[in-house]
Design a protein around this motif. Structure first.
Motif, PDB file in Angstrom:
ATOM      1  N   GLN A   7       0.837  -1.206   0.000  1.00 37.96           N
ATOM      2  CA  GLN A   7       0.000   0.000   0.000  1.00 37.96           C
ATOM      3  C   GLN A   7       0.873   1.257   0.000  1.00 37.96           C
ATOM      4  O   GLN A   7       0.580   2.227  -0.689  1.00 37.96           O
ATOM      5  N   GLU A  22      -2.188  -2.577  -7.668  1.00 39.49           N
ATOM      6  CA  GLU A  22      -3.633  -2.340  -7.591  1.00 39.49           C
ATOM      7  C   GLU A  22      -4.412  -3.626  -7.848  1.00 39.49           C
ATOM      8  O   GLU A  22      -5.420  -3.905  -7.181  1.00 39.49           O
ATOM      9  N   TRP A  23      -3.947  -4.408  -8.812  1.00 38.94           N
ATOM     10  CA  TRP A  23      -4.596  -5.679  -9.133  1.00 38.94           C
ATOM     11  C   TRP A  23      -4.526  -6.612  -7.929  1.00 38.94           C
ATOM     12  O   TRP A  23      -5.516  -7.248  -7.532  1.00 38.94           O
ATOM     13  N   LYS A  36      -4.161  -5.786  -4.796  1.00 39.31           N
ATOM     14  CA  LYS A  36      -5.007  -5.251  -3.732  1.00 39.31           C
ATOM     15  C   LYS A  36      -6.469  -5.611  -3.967  1.00 39.31           C
ATOM     16  O   LYS A  36      -7.180  -6.017  -3.047  1.00 39.31           O
ATOM     17  N   SER A  37      -6.928  -5.498  -5.213  1.00 45.91           N
ATOM     18  CA  SER A  37      -8.326  -5.823  -5.500  1.00 45.91           C
ATOM     19  C   SER A  37      -8.609  -7.303  -5.267  1.00 45.91           C
ATOM     20  O   SER A  37      -9.688  -7.671  -4.780  1.00 45.91           O
ATOM     21  N   ILE A  38      -7.638  -8.161  -5.561  1.00 52.93           N
ATOM     22  CA  ILE A  38      -7.816  -9.598  -5.313  1.00 52.93           C
ATOM     23  C   ILE A  38      -7.882  -9.870  -3.817  1.00 52.93           C
ATOM     24  O   ILE A  38      -8.730 -10.631  -3.340  1.00 52.93           O
ATOM     25  N   HIS A  39      -6.981  -9.220  -3.052  1.00 52.74           N
ATOM     26  CA  HIS A  39      -7.004  -9.400  -1.598  1.00 52.74           C
ATOM     27  C   HIS A  39      -8.319  -8.907  -1.003  1.00 52.74           C
ATOM     28  O   HIS A  39      -8.877  -9.538  -0.106  1.00 52.74           O
ATOM     29  N   ASP A  40      -8.817  -7.785  -1.495  1.00 50.73           N
ATOM     30  CA  ASP A  40     -10.086  -7.249  -0.993  1.00 50.73           C
ATOM     31  C   ASP A  40     -11.232  -8.218  -1.266  1.00 50.73           C
ATOM     32  O   ASP A  40     -12.071  -8.465  -0.397  1.00 50.73           O
ATOM     33  N   ALA A  41     -11.278  -8.774  -2.478  1.00 47.34           N
ATOM     34  CA  ALA A  41     -12.333  -9.728  -2.829  1.00 47.34           C
ATOM     35  C   ALA A  41     -12.221 -10.990  -1.975  1.00 47.34           C
ATOM     36  O   ALA A  41     -13.237 -11.533  -1.519  1.00 47.34           O
ATOM     37  N   ASN A  81     -13.573 -10.305   1.453  1.00 43.23           N
ATOM     38  CA  ASN A  81     -15.040 -10.314   1.453  1.00 43.23           C
ATOM     39  C   ASN A  81     -15.583 -11.742   1.466  1.00 43.23           C
ATOM     40  O   ASN A  81     -16.552 -12.037   2.172  1.00 43.23           O
ATOM     41  N   GLN A 137      -7.425 -17.030  -8.203  1.00 42.85           N
ATOM     42  CA  GLN A 137      -6.872 -15.724  -7.896  1.00 42.85           C
ATOM     43  C   GLN A 137      -5.655 -15.838  -6.978  1.00 42.85           C
ATOM     44  O   GLN A 137      -4.736 -15.031  -7.067  1.00 42.85           O
TER      45      GLN A 137
END
Length: 152
Positions: free
Chosen positions: A9, A46-47, A49-54, A57, A92
């Protein structure tokens, strides 16, 4: 893993400040110069981070507990949905390994060049698939060899 995410980050924020939001690599500049490498590092981070966020969830949904539908068909449908979701997360997870490998190649100065031929992979291919390790021609040859060996 949390420490790694915090470092990622921090890197991402620094790179965004240096690259800017409207920068797009072009053929007019030096191939894999500092700005292009920063752009791809930003894209990869960024990619990731988006995978970790998903994934977070999905994990949260699993911890909240599965819904227990009374109807067997509804339950089967829910279990199928969860199976698909978990397979997606597994794919992922493997993609994160490829992203980490691409980030290491950036740090080593090898990013953007084919691992088989040493030729430039090309900006358009890297923008479309930032984890690419081969030129289109080398990838096609690799897939043909793979298909032939599978058919045997």
């Amino acid at each position: 893993m949390v420490a790694t995410l915090a470092v990622d980050q921090e890197k991402l924020a620094r790179i965004k400040r240096s690259v800017g939001d409207d920068y797009v690599p072009s053929d007019d500049e030096e191939y894999m110069g500092e700005q292009q490498l920063d752009y791809f590092r930003m894209l990869l981070l960024e990619w990731k981070k988006s995978i970790h966020d998903a994934a977070e969830n999905t994990l949260q949904s699993l911890q909240d507990g599965p819904l227990r539908e009374a109807d067997l068909n509804d339950r089967a449908s829910s279990e199928t949905d969860w199976g698909i979701e978990l397979r997606t997360r597994d794919r992922q997870r493997k993609l994160i390994a490829k992203i980490d490998s691409a980030l290491r190649r950036i740090d080593a100065g090898e990013y953007g060049y084919c691992e088989k031929t040493g030729d430039p992979i090309g900006l358009r291919r890297l923008i479309a698939r930032p984890v690419a390790t081969m030129t289109v021609e080398a990838q096609e040859a690799h897939e043909r060899r793979e298909k032939i060996s599978r058919d045997d």
